[in-house]
Write a protein that holds these residues in place. Sequence first.
Motif, PDB file in Angstrom:
ATOM      1  N   LEU A  78       0.935  -1.135  -0.048  1.00 24.65           N
ATOM      2  CA  LEU A  78       0.157   0.058   0.079  1.00 24.65           C
ATOM      3  C   LEU A  78       0.918   1.356  -0.093  1.00 24.65           C
ATOM      4  O   LEU A  78       1.561   1.504   1.065  1.00 24.65           O
ATOM      5  CB  LEU A  78      -0.813  -0.033   1.158  1.00 24.65           C
ATOM      6  N   GLY A  79       0.620   1.790  -1.234  1.00 19.28           N
ATOM      7  CA  GLY A  79       1.810   2.838  -1.237  1.00 19.28           C
ATOM      8  C   GLY A  79       3.157   2.579  -1.124  1.00 19.28           C
ATOM      9  O   GLY A  79       3.687   1.481  -1.810  1.00 19.28           O
ATOM     10  N   GLY A  80       4.190   3.046  -0.604  1.00 20.60           N
ATOM     11  CA  GLY A  80       5.571   2.418  -0.209  1.00 20.60           C
ATOM     12  C   GLY A  80       5.739   1.427   0.604  1.00 20.60           C
ATOM     13  O   GLY A  80       6.716   1.143   1.279  1.00 20.60           O
ATOM     14  N   TRP A  81       4.659   1.110   1.533  1.00 16.22           N
ATOM     15  CA  TRP A  81       4.455   0.212   2.446  1.00 16.22           C
ATOM     16  C   TRP A  81       4.282  -1.242   1.996  1.00 16.22           C
ATOM     17  O   TRP A  81       3.175  -1.412   1.310  1.00 16.22           O
ATOM     18  CB  TRP A  81       3.605   0.520   3.635  1.00 16.22           C
ATOM     19  N   ALA A  82       4.779  -2.290   2.268  1.00 11.37           N
ATOM     20  CA  ALA A  82       4.703  -3.750   2.141  1.00 11.37           C
ATOM     21  C   ALA A  82       4.748  -4.524   3.373  1.00 11.37           C
ATOM     22  O   ALA A  82       5.822  -4.368   4.140  1.00 11.37           O
ATOM     23  CB  ALA A  82       5.643  -4.112   0.836  1.00 11.37           C
ATOM     24  N   GLY A  83       3.853  -5.623   3.778  1.00 12.83           N
ATOM     25  CA  GLY A  83       4.111  -6.114   5.012  1.00 12.83           C
ATOM     26  C   GLY A  83       2.804  -6.863   5.373  1.00 12.83           C
ATOM     27  O   GLY A  83       1.989  -7.122   4.268  1.00 12.83           O
ATOM     28  N   VAL A  84       2.799  -7.250   6.309  1.00 11.62           N
ATOM     29  CA  VAL A  84       1.601  -8.177   6.770  1.00 11.62           C
ATOM     30  C   VAL A  84       0.893  -7.556   8.201  1.00 11.62           C
ATOM     31  O   VAL A  84       1.357  -6.717   8.759  1.00 11.62           O
ATOM     32  CB  VAL A  84       2.309  -9.717   7.258  1.00 11.62           C
ATOM     33  N   GLY A  85      -0.425  -8.233   8.322  1.00 14.28           N
ATOM     34  CA  GLY A  85      -1.177  -7.898   9.361  1.00 14.28           C
ATOM     35  C   GLY A  85      -1.035  -8.682  10.564  1.00 14.28           C
ATOM     36  O   GLY A  85      -0.231  -9.631  10.706  1.00 14.28           O
ATOM     37  N   ARG A  86      -1.862  -8.702  11.628  1.00 13.15           N
ATOM     38  CA  ARG A  86      -1.931  -9.517  12.737  1.00 13.15           C
ATOM     39  C   ARG A  86      -2.288 -10.908  12.246  1.00 13.15           C
ATOM     40  O   ARG A  86      -3.015 -11.093  11.272  1.00 13.15           O
ATOM     41  CB  ARG A  86      -2.954  -8.791  13.669  1.00 13.15           C
TER      42      ARG A  86
END
Length: 97
Positions: A78-86
């Motif tokens: 999302l935008g410049g962010w990449a990662g995972v959630g809880r």
Amino acid sequence: MDSIYQGDTGVELLVDCGRDIAGAGAPALLVRAPSGAVRAFAGSLVEKDGVTRHIRYVTKAGDLAEAGVYRIQASLTLGGWAGVGRTACLAVRARFS
């Protein structure tokens, strides 16, 4: 459907990301099976009540091959962010249990 059983197909996994994720890229569910094996299920973004905050995946043959607790994390960019959630947990029962 109150319980999910080993080998079930057509089970909707709907993960709430807790915020608006409209426009997110590469939506997926990272799934760790009871054996520890990790797979990525390509998901789709879902809008509910006018807000896009869910990732959806429907299980196919082989996805729930093991009985036990599956651990699930939403994954996206999302935008410049990449990662995972809880981490969420999904209990899958053995057949005839």
